[in-house]
Design an enzyme around this catalytic site. Structure first.
Site, mmCIF file in Angstrom:
data_model
loop_
_atom_site.group_PDB
_atom_site.id
_atom_site.type_symbol
_atom_site.label_atom_id
_atom_site.label_comp_id
_atom_site.label_asym_id
_atom_site.label_seq_id
_atom_site.Cartn_x
_atom_site.Cartn_y
_atom_site.Cartn_z
ATOM 1 N N ARG A 118 0.797 -1.235 0.000
ATOM 2 C CA ARG A 118 0.000 0.000 0.000
ATOM 3 C C ARG A 118 0.830 1.285 0.000
ATOM 4 O O ARG A 118 0.437 2.299 0.592
ATOM 5 C CB ARG A 118 -0.963 0.028 1.201
ATOM 6 C CG ARG A 118 -2.000 -1.057 1.204
ATOM 7 C CD ARG A 118 -2.896 -1.029 -0.029
ATOM 8 N NE ARG A 118 -4.044 -1.876 0.139
ATOM 9 C CZ ARG A 118 -4.115 -3.151 -0.271
ATOM 10 N NH1 ARG A 118 -3.088 -3.696 -0.899
ATOM 11 N NH2 ARG A 118 -5.215 -3.858 -0.072
ATOM 12 N N SER B 17 -10.166 0.138 3.345
ATOM 13 C CA SER B 17 -9.520 -0.215 4.614
ATOM 14 C C SER B 17 -8.985 1.038 5.285
ATOM 15 O O SER B 17 -8.298 1.841 4.657
ATOM 16 C CB SER B 17 -8.349 -1.173 4.369
ATOM 17 O OG SER B 17 -8.820 -2.383 3.877
ATOM 18 N N GLU C 168 -4.062 3.267 6.623
ATOM 19 C CA GLU C 168 -3.907 3.150 5.164
ATOM 20 C C GLU C 168 -4.532 4.388 4.516
ATOM 21 O O GLU C 168 -4.018 4.928 3.548
ATOM 22 C CB GLU C 168 -4.590 1.885 4.648
ATOM 23 C CG GLU C 168 -4.561 1.823 3.137
ATOM 24 C CD GLU C 168 -5.228 0.599 2.537
ATOM 25 O OE1 GLU C 168 -5.131 -0.500 3.104
ATOM 26 O OE2 GLU C 168 -5.855 0.766 1.475
HETATM 27 N N1 EPU Z 1 -11.759 -10.617 9.961
HETATM 28 C C1 EPU Z 1 -12.402 -10.649 11.159
HETATM 29 N N2 EPU Z 1 -13.273 -9.646 11.467
HETATM 30 C C2 EPU Z 1 -13.507 -8.602 10.636
HETATM 31 C C3 EPU Z 1 -12.828 -8.562 9.404
HETATM 32 C C4 EPU Z 1 -11.961 -9.578 9.084
HETATM 33 O O1 EPU Z 1 -12.214 -11.564 11.947
HETATM 34 O O2 EPU Z 1 -14.294 -7.721 10.984
HETATM 35 C C5 EPU Z 1 -10.865 -11.721 9.585
HETATM 36 C C6 EPU Z 1 -11.400 -12.482 8.378
HETATM 37 O O3 EPU Z 1 -12.296 -13.476 8.792
HETATM 38 C C7 EPU Z 1 -10.140 -13.052 7.781
HETATM 39 C C8 EPU Z 1 -9.080 -11.996 8.099
HETATM 40 O O4 EPU Z 1 -9.612 -11.207 9.151
HETATM 41 O O5 EPU Z 1 -9.773 -14.242 8.432
HETATM 42 C C9 EPU Z 1 -8.746 -11.136 6.895
HETATM 43 O O6 EPU Z 1 -9.914 -10.423 6.484
HETATM 44 P P1 EPU Z 1 -10.252 -10.141 4.952
HETATM 45 O O7 EPU Z 1 -10.141 -11.395 4.171
HETATM 46 O O8 EPU Z 1 -11.527 -9.391 4.926
HETATM 47 O O9 EPU Z 1 -9.091 -9.263 4.427
HETATM 48 P P2 EPU Z 1 -8.445 -8.000 5.019
HETATM 49 O O10 EPU Z 1 -7.041 -8.366 5.382
HETATM 50 O O11 EPU Z 1 -9.271 -7.384 6.084
HETATM 51 C C10 EPU Z 1 -7.503 -7.145 2.729
HETATM 52 C C11 EPU Z 1 -7.311 -5.786 2.139
HETATM 53 C C12 EPU Z 1 -8.589 -5.317 1.425
HETATM 54 C C13 EPU Z 1 -9.003 -6.347 0.388
HETATM 55 C C14 EPU Z 1 -9.204 -7.683 1.110
HETATM 56 C C15 EPU Z 1 -9.587 -8.791 0.164
HETATM 57 C C16 EPU Z 1 -5.798 -4.504 3.574
HETATM 58 C C17 EPU Z 1 -5.679 -3.509 4.669
HETATM 59 N N3 EPU Z 1 -7.041 -4.821 3.196
HETATM 60 O O12 EPU Z 1 -8.461 -7.007 3.765
HETATM 61 O O13 EPU Z 1 -8.242 -4.122 0.739
HETATM 62 O O14 EPU Z 1 -10.207 -5.948 -0.250
HETATM 63 O O15 EPU Z 1 -7.966 -8.066 1.739
HETATM 64 O O16 EPU Z 1 -8.515 -9.123 -0.625
HETATM 65 O O17 EPU Z 1 -4.767 -4.960 3.076
HETATM 66 C C18 EPU Z 1 -8.270 -1.740 0.892
HETATM 67 O O18 EPU Z 1 -7.045 -1.810 0.846
HETATM 68 O O19 EPU Z 1 -8.897 -0.646 0.953
HETATM 69 C C19 EPU Z 1 -9.031 -2.982 0.919
HETATM 70 C C20 EPU Z 1 -10.348 -3.005 1.097
#
Ligand code: EPU
Length: 302
Positions: free
Chosen positions: A169, A222, A292
């Site tokens: 990012r 995010s 971010e």
């Molecule tokens: N989780 C929770 N509770 C929540 C949210 C997530 O327990 O409220 C857990 C999920 O169950 C999962 C883990 O956390 O086991 C990761 O969550 P998720 O798959 O939703 O991915 P993320 O790491 O939260 C990242 C990117 C997103 C992108 C998604 C999907 C970052 C900061 N975020 O989210 O990017 O859409 O993966 O690939 O790297 C963005 O950068 O604006 C963005 C939305």
């Protein structure tokens, strides 16, 4: 203060299409933020380059705005000139500035594969390069070949991936030596394949995203970067912070790493909520969450 000389203000006022005190909230996905002191919109790289060069020469602060999907603009607005870059041209050999999601569909129509991840990335291609945007384990870094742009004082340049310092990012445009430069063109490498299959994959990813992220709300994507080896959303949930509120800004009950503007939230509300979340996650897990979302504008005059 020093840049606000009569000659500079006259120059700004004389820019074609410029408007003073232009509201910016509606130009961000958050729907939050005060006005631009001066605002101009252009799709022509040469015009934008000329204006950037003029600003630099006169010490006028400027901000390049794309689709405004990763910004929190201060309630007091942005000083100097805000330039909104709008350019929907594209070609299959070289892609110009336009929205990532639309580009994902265009390349699938052209039977190209490898860009499906972009269906989950709101914002412009320039913005996606700027912060090495990504989704579903893929990011711009995986597909970029090079980027052409304009550097004030040095004119047009082409940057290799190495020049761009792409990392999680971030890039040299956001946090490094290319700060303030304009992305004019990004070349990505894709593979020939079945466009229909790409579209099916994108439909599946979109359905998945709408189940896990509050995509129909006003938000900035995010809020925090994921700390190494963990997920900000998971940490926020584990700290019991989903639903936490400041005014009309609320931590999404669907995904802990989103803050939703329920309508009428101020930047001050969001900033206060971000601080409460950071403080509590630090207290509970001794982890410092890094934002971010980029805070832009006149925060000190809050
Ligand atoms: N989780 C929770 N509770 C929540 C949210 C997530 O327990 O409220 C857990 C999920 O169950 C999962 C883990 O956390 O086991 C990761 O969550 P998720 O798959 O939703 O991915 P993320 O790491 O939260 C990242 C990117 C997103 C992108 C998604 C999907 C970052 C900061 N975020 O989210 O990017 O859409 O993966 O690939 O790297 C963005 O950068 O604006 C963005 C939305």
């Amino acid at each position: 203060m020093s840049w606000r000389r009569k000659s500079n203000l006259d120059w700004l006022r004389a820019l074609p299409g410029v408007s003073p005190d232009e509201p910016l909230a509606s130009r961000t996905s958050f729907g939050i933020g005060g006005p631009a002191e001066f605002f101009v919109e252009s799709g022509r790289a040469e015009a934008i380059e000329r204006i950037i060069a003029g600003c630099v020469e006169r010490d006028i602060p400027y901000l390049l705005l794309g689709a405004g999907t990763n910004l929190l603009i201060a309630d007091a607005g942005v000083e100097g000139l805000v330039m909104r870059v709008v350019n929907r041209e594209h070609s299959i050999e070289g892609m110009r500035v336009l929205k990532m999601m639309r580009l994902a569909r265009i390349v699938a129509d052209a039977n190209l594969r490898g860009f499906e991840f972009a269906i989950g990335v709101p914002g412009t291609v320039g913005g996606a390069v700027y912060q090495n945007a990504g989704c579903w384990g893929r990011e711009m870094n995986d597909v970029l070949i090079d980027v052409a742009g304009f550097v004030p004082g040095s004119g047009e340049q082409t940057w290799s991936k190495k020049d761009l310092h792409l990392a999680y990012r971030t890039s040299a445009l956001r946090d490094g030596p290319l700060k303030g430069a304009l992305v004019v063109e990004a070349t990505v490498k894709l593979e020939r394949g079945d466009g229909e299959e790409a579209k099916r994959m994108m439909a599946k990813l979109t359905a998945e995203r709408s189940e896990t992220q509050p995509i129909k709300t006003k938000n900035c994507g995010s809020v925090f970067k994921n700390p190494p080896g963990d997920s900000a959303g998971r940490l926020v949930q584990a700290a019991g912070l989903k639903g936490l509120r400041e005014g009309a800004a609320v931590v999404s009950t669907l995904h802990g790493n989103f803050i939703v503007n329920e309508g009428g939230a101020t930047a001050k509300d969001v900033a206060a909520l971000i601080e409460r979340v950071r403080t509590e996650v630090k207290r509970r897990f001794n982890i410092e969450l890094e934002t971010e979302v980029e805070l832009i504008g006149r925060w000190s005059s809050k």
